[in-house]
Design an enzyme around this catalytic site. Structure first.
Site, PDB file in Angstrom:
ATOM      1  N   ASP A  98       0.812  -1.207   0.139  1.00 20.39           N
ATOM      2  CA  ASP A  98      -0.113   0.097  -0.040  1.00 20.39           C
ATOM      3  C   ASP A  98       0.814   1.313   0.003  1.00 20.39           C
ATOM      4  OD1 ASP A  98      -2.170   1.847  -0.116  1.00 20.39           O
ATOM      5  OD2 ASP A  98      -3.067   0.942   1.930  1.00 20.39           O
ATOM      6  N   ASP A 272      -7.935  -7.296   1.461  1.00 19.06           N
ATOM      7  CA  ASP A 272      -6.943  -7.509   2.593  1.00 19.06           C
ATOM      8  C   ASP A 272      -7.654  -6.997   3.906  1.00 19.06           C
ATOM      9  OD1 ASP A 272      -6.689  -4.597   1.750  1.00 19.06           O
ATOM     10  OD2 ASP A 272      -5.503  -4.793   3.756  1.00 19.06           O
ATOM     11  N   CYS A 310     -11.254 -28.328   9.561  1.00 18.11           N
ATOM     12  CA  CYS A 310      -9.924 -27.324   9.145  1.00 18.11           C
ATOM     13  C   CYS A 310      -8.853 -28.202   8.879  1.00 18.11           C
ATOM     14  CB  CYS A 310      -9.851 -26.364  10.160  1.00 18.11           C
ATOM     15  SG  CYS A 310      -8.556 -25.115   9.745  1.00 18.11           S
ATOM     16  N   CYS A 312      -5.687 -27.217   8.690  1.00 23.12           N
ATOM     17  CA  CYS A 312      -4.384 -26.379   9.382  1.00 23.12           C
ATOM     18  C   CYS A 312      -3.803 -27.114  10.419  1.00 23.12           C
ATOM     19  CB  CYS A 312      -4.875 -25.050   9.732  1.00 23.12           C
ATOM     20  SG  CYS A 312      -5.040 -25.039  11.465  1.00 23.12           S
ATOM     21  N   CYS A 315      -5.013 -27.065  13.965  1.00 26.90           N
ATOM     22  CA  CYS A 315      -6.359 -28.007  14.052  1.00 26.90           C
ATOM     23  C   CYS A 315      -5.864 -29.764  13.919  1.00 26.90           C
ATOM     24  CB  CYS A 315      -7.666 -27.778  13.164  1.00 26.90           C
ATOM     25  SG  CYS A 315      -8.334 -26.064  13.448  1.00 26.90           S
TER      26      CYS A 315
HETATM   27  N1  GUN Z   1      -6.593   0.558   3.107  1.00 27.15           N
HETATM   28  C1  GUN Z   1      -7.808   0.680   3.362  1.00 27.15           C
HETATM   29  N2  GUN Z   1      -8.537   1.468   2.614  1.00 27.15           N
HETATM   30  C2  GUN Z   1      -7.740   2.263   2.149  1.00 27.15           C
HETATM   31  C3  GUN Z   1      -7.833   3.446   1.176  1.00 27.15           C
HETATM   32  O1  GUN Z   1      -9.000   4.006   0.917  1.00 27.15           O
HETATM   33  N3  GUN Z   1      -6.547   3.805   0.861  1.00 27.15           N
HETATM   34  C4  GUN Z   1      -5.335   3.222   0.920  1.00 27.15           C
HETATM   35  N4  GUN Z   1      -4.316   3.648   0.363  1.00 27.15           N
HETATM   36  N5  GUN Z   1      -5.313   2.075   1.572  1.00 27.15           N
HETATM   37  C5  GUN Z   1      -6.446   1.648   2.164  1.00 27.15           C
HETATM   38 ZN    ZN Z   2      -7.478 -24.823  11.641  1.00 26.68          ZN
END
Ligand code: GUN
Ligand code: ZN
Length: 377
Positions: A98, A272, A310, A312, A315
């Site tokens: 990010d 994410d 599960c 994993c 588990c």
């Molecule tokens: N992570 C969650 N929302 C955002 C967003 O609006 N912009 C950015 N850059 N990262 C994020």
């Molecule tokens: Zn598990």
């Protein structure tokens, strides 16, 4: 003709005829990723509590790194010397970073946004720092992730008025600066971010402007920050309506199971969130029916695994009673529960991927909601 991006190709394997869900294979420089995909979040170049080998064992193909943290430590020069973050952290699969501004604005309330960039006080020495679109891309180019994000102007989804429109337009101007600054388009994919708050028209206008640029994929930002579900779903819907089918769509910061299922149906491919790994550190395990807080006495004599189905390693070996006992031991419980929670997210995404291919996504969604919200008697 659609633009070619040698660093990313998206193959749509199947589409759901009644929702906007699709199952794809996304080819990145370091991995072939099945979508819909959940990307666990690392901060300092690792996931808290896990080493890359454990992520590999979970069949994780792509994880998040963070520009804001990595820009400081180890810093772009050292990262470049180390041959980028992949080699530095011994993770040879795909990475996404990010741009850093969002973390700064959400972590440091003192951040100030101007046309130049995001101004903030360094949490390390208190000095004034300025993260510009150019600097964010420079750091991300040094990190070398498969997917990098534009620097965007994010306002909280609870803010309304002219600031929202200003941020949307500034995000577009910053995108153009990011694209100009990007030195590695041949092996790193830059994604723009749809902003526009909770205003349907601003969202559409923003998406229409972004798609004029020759970029390999798109993100939807500024959501999951306390707005109503009605607003959240509406903004995702109008955004995916405008974005091209042929490119991946990444919904940022979303990771509750219910939201993943709904937003896959609304046409999102990538997600994410820190939630699954953060909640693991608080002793909380994710299961089909919701969550188990293993710190409660309820589990002191429960000799079943977290989830009998599960696959994993947690588990396979450990009981709820054991996890209850170690839940107060930060490090051990953190690792064991993080493994399970990442496995939970992966298996939910794989179940959706497979059901879309087998043309039974609606049934998969129905089963998910029946398990999560069972009817009383
Ligand atoms: N992570 C969650 N929302 C955002 C967003 O609006 N912009 C950015 N850059 N990262 C994020
Ligand atoms: Zn598990």
């Amino acid at each position: 003709m659609a633009a070619k991006h040698s660093a990313l190709s998206l193959k749509i394997l199947a589409e759901c005829p009644v929702t906007k869900a699709r199952a794809c294979e996304m080819k990145l420089p370091h991995a072939l990723v099945k979508t819909p995909v959940f990307m666990p979040v690392g901060t300092q170049g690792s996931l808290k509590g896990l080493v890359p080998d454990q992520l590999r064992d979970l069949d994780c193909r792509i994880i998040l790194g963070n520009t804001y943290h990595l820009g400081h430590r180890p810093g772009p020069e050292l990262l470049e010397k180390a041959g980028g973050l992949h080699s530095f952290m011994k993770w040879d699969r795909a990475l996404l970073t990010d741009s850093g501004g969002f973390q700064m604005v959400s972590l440091l309330k003192l951040a100030e946004i101007t046309e130049e960039g995001v101004k903030f006080q360094s949490p390390h020495d208190g000095s004034e720092m300025l993260l510009t679109p150019e600097h964010s891309i420079e750091i991300q180019n040094a990190i070398g992730a498969d997917i990098i994000m534009q620097l965007d102007d994010v306002v909280s989804s609870t803010v309304s008025g002219p600031r929202v429109e200003e941020a949307m337009h500034r995000t577009i101007r910053w995108l153009d600066r990011c694209i100009t600054a990007h030195k590695r388009p041949h092996d790193q994919n830059i994604f723009p971010i749809v902003q526009g708050g909770l205003d349907e028209n601003l969202r559409r206008q923003c998406a229409k402007e972004l798609i004029k640029r020759d970029v390999p994929g798109f993100a939807i930002g500024g959501l999951s920050g306390g707005e109503s579900k009605e607003h959240f779903w509406r903004m995702v819907t109008v955004s995916t309506d405008e974005l091209p089918n042929s490119k991946p769509r990444y919904l940022m910061g979303v990771g509750f199971a219910v939201d993943l299922v709904v937003c896959v149906a609304l046409g999102c491919d990538m997600f994410d969130c820190v939630f699954p790994t953060r909640t693991a550190r608080f002793g909380c395990a994710l299961v089909r029916t919701g969550q188990l807080n293993l710190k409660t006495k309820l589990f002191a004599k429960d000799f079943r695994p977290i989830d009998g189905d599960c696959k994993c390693s947690t588990c396979a070996k450990y009981t709820r009673a054991y996890l209850h006992t170690v839940a107060t031991n930060e490090t051990v419980a953190c690792t064991l529960l993080t493994v399970h929670n990442v496995a939970y997210q992966m298996s939910l995404m794989l179940a959706m991927h497979t059901s879309i291919i087998e043309q039974r996504f609606p049934e998969c969604v129905q089963k998910f909601f029946e398990d999560m919200f069972p009817e009383k008697n």
